[in-house]
Design an enzyme around this catalytic site. Structure first.
Site, mmCIF file in Angstrom:
data_model
loop_
_atom_site.group_PDB
_atom_site.id
_atom_site.type_symbol
_atom_site.label_atom_id
_atom_site.label_comp_id
_atom_site.label_asym_id
_atom_site.label_seq_id
_atom_site.Cartn_x
_atom_site.Cartn_y
_atom_site.Cartn_z
ATOM 1 N N GLY A 2 59.770 -24.333 24.107
ATOM 2 C CA GLY A 2 59.428 -25.674 23.637
ATOM 3 C C GLY A 2 60.587 -26.619 23.796
ATOM 4 N N ALA A 3 61.319 -26.468 24.918
ATOM 5 C CA ALA A 3 62.582 -27.200 25.098
ATOM 6 C C ALA A 3 62.488 -28.325 26.109
ATOM 7 C CB ALA A 3 63.685 -26.229 25.510
ATOM 8 N N SER A 60 61.318 -31.191 25.455
ATOM 9 C CA SER A 60 61.481 -32.448 24.704
ATOM 10 C C SER A 60 61.802 -32.091 23.265
ATOM 11 C CB SER A 60 60.205 -33.300 24.771
ATOM 12 O OG SER A 60 59.128 -32.630 24.142
ATOM 13 N N GLY A 61 62.038 -33.105 22.458
ATOM 14 C CA GLY A 61 62.139 -32.932 21.020
ATOM 15 C C GLY A 61 63.238 -32.002 20.547
ATOM 16 N N ILE A 62 62.918 -31.222 19.513
ATOM 17 C CA ILE A 62 63.883 -30.342 18.881
ATOM 18 C C ILE A 62 64.465 -29.351 19.880
ATOM 19 C CG2 ILE A 62 64.104 -28.454 17.210
ATOM 20 C CD1 ILE A 62 62.006 -29.897 15.509
ATOM 21 N N GLY A 63 63.617 -28.761 20.709
ATOM 22 C CA GLY A 63 64.092 -27.764 21.663
ATOM 23 C C GLY A 63 65.089 -28.327 22.653
ATOM 24 N N SER A 99 56.928 -24.172 9.624
ATOM 25 C CA SER A 99 56.557 -25.471 9.057
ATOM 26 C C SER A 99 56.266 -25.318 7.574
ATOM 27 C CB SER A 99 55.316 -26.027 9.756
ATOM 28 O OG SER A 99 54.793 -27.155 9.062
ATOM 29 N N TYR A 140 46.949 -25.347 11.891
ATOM 30 C CA TYR A 140 48.387 -25.362 12.159
ATOM 31 C C TYR A 140 49.143 -24.628 11.057
ATOM 32 C CZ TYR A 140 53.028 -27.270 13.242
ATOM 33 O OH TYR A 140 54.363 -27.413 13.545
#
Length: 279
Positions: A15-16, A18-21, A136, A162
């Site tokens: 999940g890299a 974009s965002g946190i990754g 989460s 989720y």
């Protein structure tokens, strides 16, 4: 305190693209780590990898065959893997069934990370690695019903699906530590403005990623800080869940239900075809 030197260490971040990754990958490279940037979008993943000085790997977690190919590539490329950061995830407004026959939210957030971890497990154990799972706080109000969580029909609620998938993440974080002796941890990164909200109702995704949301949502670089911390800390974290940096005693009894953990593990093995990978 000086940042820990990660020279000689290999870190896989899913999940890299974009965002946190993406932000975590940059921070880990800055500490000297060799980082594998894993994402679904070839263009975005390649751009992030080039920008941070890492190598890109493409896999859509909605497809088990792509996760298997990813594992093969990682094993061919890296003789040791010191950290596996299972950060890929998403939430969808409507029930969708993948080509593998699974509910999309459950597959992307739980089953595919479970599969990747299982396929890399021998290498992870050999490397005395740690597994860092992005969870989460929605787990607190979730209900994990193994008879319905992966169903292809029936009522569907985006937040409920989720939350159940992230509850499964937390449960299997504990169970993986128990079965393998690996150091594992699950964490909530905070309310972070990332693409995970793209499918939020009423156009909330666009608002969340806009400057207007800054008083309410963290930017991705701040959301990445717990991931980097748990990838490197020497603190006692094993099998535990953290709300950002703070240890949280489970607020959902299912998170520490040992029988449920074994049933979920067996179910996940059967669906992913990884039975016997960790006993």
């Amino acid at each position: 305190m000086a940042a820990q030197d990660l020279s000689g260490k290999t870190v896989v971040v899913t999940g890299a693209s974009s965002g946190i990754g993406a932000e975590a990958a940059a921070k880990l490279v800055a500490r000297g780590a060799t980082v594998a940037v894993v994402g679904r979008s070839p263009e975005r993943t390649a751009e992030v990898a080039a920008r941070v000085g890492a190598e890109s790997f493409i896999a859509d977690f909605a497809r088990f065959d792509e996760v298997r190919k990813l594992a093969d590539r990682l094993l061919d490329r890296y003789p040791r893997i010191d950290v596996l950061a299972n950060n890929a995830g998403g939430a969808w407004a409507k029930r969708t069934v993948t080509d593998d026959g699974n509910e999309l939210t459950f597959q992307v957030n739980h089953l595919s990370p479970f599969l990747l971890t299982a396929l890399l497990l021998d290498r992870l154990v050999q490397s005395q690695a740690r597994v860092v799972n992005t969870a989460s706080m929605t787990y607190r109000m979730a209900r994990l019903d193994l008879d319905t969580v992966n169903a292809s029909t029936g009522s569907f609620n985006q937040l409920g699906a989720y939350g159940a998938a992230k509850l499964a993440t937390i449960i299997c974080t504990r169970e993986l530590a128990r079965r393998t002796g690996l150091i594992t941890v699950a964490f909530h990164p905070g309310a972070v403005a990332t693409h995970v909200y793209d499918n939020a109702p009423l156009g909330l995704g666009a608002f969340i990623r806009s400057p207007l949301s800054r008083p309410f949502f963290l930017r991705a670089d701040k959301g990445a800080d717990p991931l980097v911390h748990f990838a490197t800390t020497s603190d006692e974290i094993n099998g535990r869940y953290f709300h950002r940096f703070e240890l949280e005693e489970p607020r959902n009894g299912q998170a520490v239900d040992a029988q449920l953990a074994q049933r979920l593990w067996t179910m996940s093995e059967e669906i992913t075809g990884t039975a016997g990978s960790a006993k």
